[in-house]
Design an enzyme around this catalytic site. Structure first.
Site, PDB file in Angstrom:
ATOM      1  N   ASP A 349     -20.233 -12.369 -30.093  1.00  0.00           N
ATOM      2  CA  ASP A 349     -19.006 -11.669 -29.748  1.00  0.00           C
ATOM      3  C   ASP A 349     -17.984 -12.617 -29.169  1.00  0.00           C
ATOM      4  O   ASP A 349     -18.308 -13.552 -28.455  1.00  0.00           O
ATOM      5  CB  ASP A 349     -19.246 -10.506 -28.789  1.00  0.00           C
ATOM      6  N   THR A 350     -16.725 -12.295 -29.469  1.00  0.00           N
ATOM      7  CA  THR A 350     -15.643 -13.233 -29.267  1.00  0.00           C
ATOM      8  C   THR A 350     -14.335 -12.460 -29.288  1.00  0.00           C
ATOM      9  O   THR A 350     -14.271 -11.381 -29.852  1.00  0.00           O
ATOM     10  CB  THR A 350     -15.649 -14.266 -30.421  1.00  0.00           C
ATOM     11  N   VAL A 351     -13.263 -13.039 -28.715  1.00  0.00           N
ATOM     12  CA  VAL A 351     -11.932 -12.534 -29.006  1.00  0.00           C
ATOM     13  C   VAL A 351     -11.105 -13.670 -29.588  1.00  0.00           C
ATOM     14  O   VAL A 351     -11.221 -14.827 -29.175  1.00  0.00           O
ATOM     15  CB  VAL A 351     -11.220 -11.947 -27.773  1.00  0.00           C
TER      16      VAL A 351
END
Length: 529
Positions: A349-351
């Site tokens: 998960d990442t932005v």
């Protein structure tokens, strides 16, 4: 042009500035900064800090950061590597003495020193126009006053409630009666607000030295970690030279290793030898993308690591000769039964955030705690720690073997497309291991097939699970395409969640217009003014 009778979203158009993120509050924060006179770097940092509050399962100050930045949209693009390092004492032998023979996610040993805060402070000082403390104020306000949980964030939160229950502080801060907040619930992160306020007042040193750092070190040591105060005090990111390849007349730029941007470029190099015709999501085309990805990821897993701790032959891996060697191994009609990689020559998960301002400064900015909610460990001060160290190998002699002050292989990669000496499109794709394939998939759809960013982002996605013959396929993939891929030898499986997420801003220099796309798989949007 989009078919307006079908569900979807329009491409966002604006003239002055634009931001695209995976959360509306972050996009709004970025646009507010731009309208107040800040530049693209200011806006990206403010948006990222907000996302660490409102999208806590994806990012935060306990993670790492990479960025590409083009001043005035020129081709002299800067790259910054803000990935943290393993503790100085971390070696396979030292970990073996502690009984560590494999990585477990909920462990102090998978926590490398978080590099994000140092990256924000350095980039704000060097390329921003506003002090870091000012840029953190929107995030502080949301953490203190509360924010409404968005639908995709709520789904990710609920999926990781069991992980959060394992740590008393994580359960207290992120759960309610042992359950994740639902979409529309108002949630507060007051401990995190206090820590952000301390960073706003004291800069990076307030995080890496003193009370906050001592709290993180003591917390990790109590769980067997090898971390020391010196490890945190020594945390410094670095400017690096972007790597690039030419794809369909466009230069695609990525950060160099220890990130996997090199692998995105390798996939593009392989695909450049195939014609771009017909349906961009035909089974024949998807088959080529799947097989190219399998080969490129095998190369990644064999050879990619921290270049400061061992050579990474970037020149060979980016050569067209190497791409041709791999391309020749692809059967256009049949999936390979296995993928082996020879020795080299002498989700997660990442932005992701992209911002373009009125002066056409372009920020391609990515921040991550790796898997959703990272390690699930929350140190004093509400710092949710990532589990990026899980990307290290414990095998002695491997390119990515853990070592003191070494940086792990990174999945997070910002991208930038340059054409005729000017930035054409800052872009990025979230989704852990998917990101390298996601970059190649998005770039091909825009520059191979001429799709606009939003249309390209909306298309169904597939992803070959590294090391297997399984291929994750989204439910929107047509049944006829599925059947054809199965006939080619692929084993299709349902992904645990929609695959990845993307943002992109295409610059129309001739008309002076920005065209933004944001992934419907996330909560966010593109906005401009």
């Amino acid at each position: 042009m989009r078919n307006f009778e079908l569900p979807g979203r329009s491409l966002v158009m604006a003239r002055n500035g634009m931001a695209a993120t995976s959360h509306p509050a972050a996009t709004l924060a970025a646009v507010n900064v731009l309208q107040a006179g800040g530049n693209a770097m200011d806006a990206a940092i403010a948006a990222c800090a907000v996302q660490g509050v409102v999208e806590p399962g994806s990012t935060g100050i306990g993670g790492d950061c990479f960025a590409l930045y083009a001043r005035g949209g020129r081709d002299d693009v800067l790259a910054f590597n803000g990935s943290g390092r393993a503790p100085a004492a971390a070696t396979p032998a030292a970990l073996a003495q502690k009984g560590v023979t494999e990585w477990t996610r909920h462990s102090a040993h998978v926590v490398s020193v978080p590099g994000a805060v140092d990256a924000w402070a350095t980039l704000a000082a060097d390329h921003g126009t506003r002090p870091l403390g000012e840029l953190l104020q929107p995030a502080i306000a949301l953490a203190e006053q509360g924010f409404a949980v968005a639908p995709r964030c709520a789904a990710d939160w609920a999926a990781n409630a069991a992980l959060l229950r394992q740590d008393p502080e994580a359960a207290r801060i992120y759960l309610r009666g042992g359950q994740a907040p639902a979409a529309g619930d108002v949630h507060h992160l007051r401990e995190l607000a206090a820590t952000l306020r301390a960073i706003a007042a004291g800069g990076r040193d307030a995080f890496y030295e003193g009370t906050i750092a001592d709290g993180m070190v003591g917390f990790l040591q109590a769980r067997g970690g090898l971390h020391t105060a010196a490890d945190f005090a020594a945390c410094r990111g670095e400017y690096v030279t972007p790597i690039r390849t030419r794809f369909r007349g466009v230069d695609i730029l990525e950060c160099p290793p220890n990130g996997q941007g090199l692998i995105a470029l390798l996939i593009m190099n392989i695909l450049s030898g195939f014609p771009a015709d017909g349906d961009p999501t035909s089974p024949e085309r998807l088959h080529l993308e799947i097989e190219a990805t399998r080969l490129a990821y095998a190369a990644r897993d064999a050879w990619l690591g921290d270049p400061l701790h061992g050579p990474v032959d970037v020149q060979r891996l980016l050569s067209m000769e190497f791409a041709q060697e791999l391309r020749a191994r692809i059967d256009p009609e049949q999936a390979a039964p296995r993928v082996d990689m020879p020795e080299p020559a002498a989700h997660k998960d990442t932005v992701y955030i992209c911002v373009v301002d009125k002066e056409r400064n372009c920020a391609s900015f990515i921040n991550s705690i790796f898997q959703p909610f990272g390690s699930g460990l929350v140190a004093p001060g509400g710092v949710l720690l990532h589990n990026r160290g899980q990307s290290f190998s414990l095998q002695p002699g491997h390119a990515n073997t853990i070592a003191g002050r070494k940086r792990p292989l990174h999945t997070i990669i910002p991208g930038m497309a340059v054409q005729d000496g000017r930035v054409r499109m800052p872009f990025g794709v979230m989704g852990g291991h998917y990101q390298a394939m996601g970059h190649a998939h998005l770039v091909a759809k825009v520059f191979d097939y001429g799709l606009d960013p939003q249309t390209a982002i909306d298309l169904p996605r597939v992803f070959p699970v590294p090391g297997t013959r399984q291929v994750e396929a989204e439910a929107t993939l047509p049944e006829a395409t599925r059947a054809a891929l199965v006939r080619m030898g692929h084993t299709l499986i349902k992904p645990g969640m929609a695959i990845g997420g993307a943002q992109a801003i295409l610059i129309d220099w001739e008309r002076g217009v920005l065209q933004g796309g944001s992934d419907p798989r996330k909560d966010g949007c593109a906005l401009g003014y």
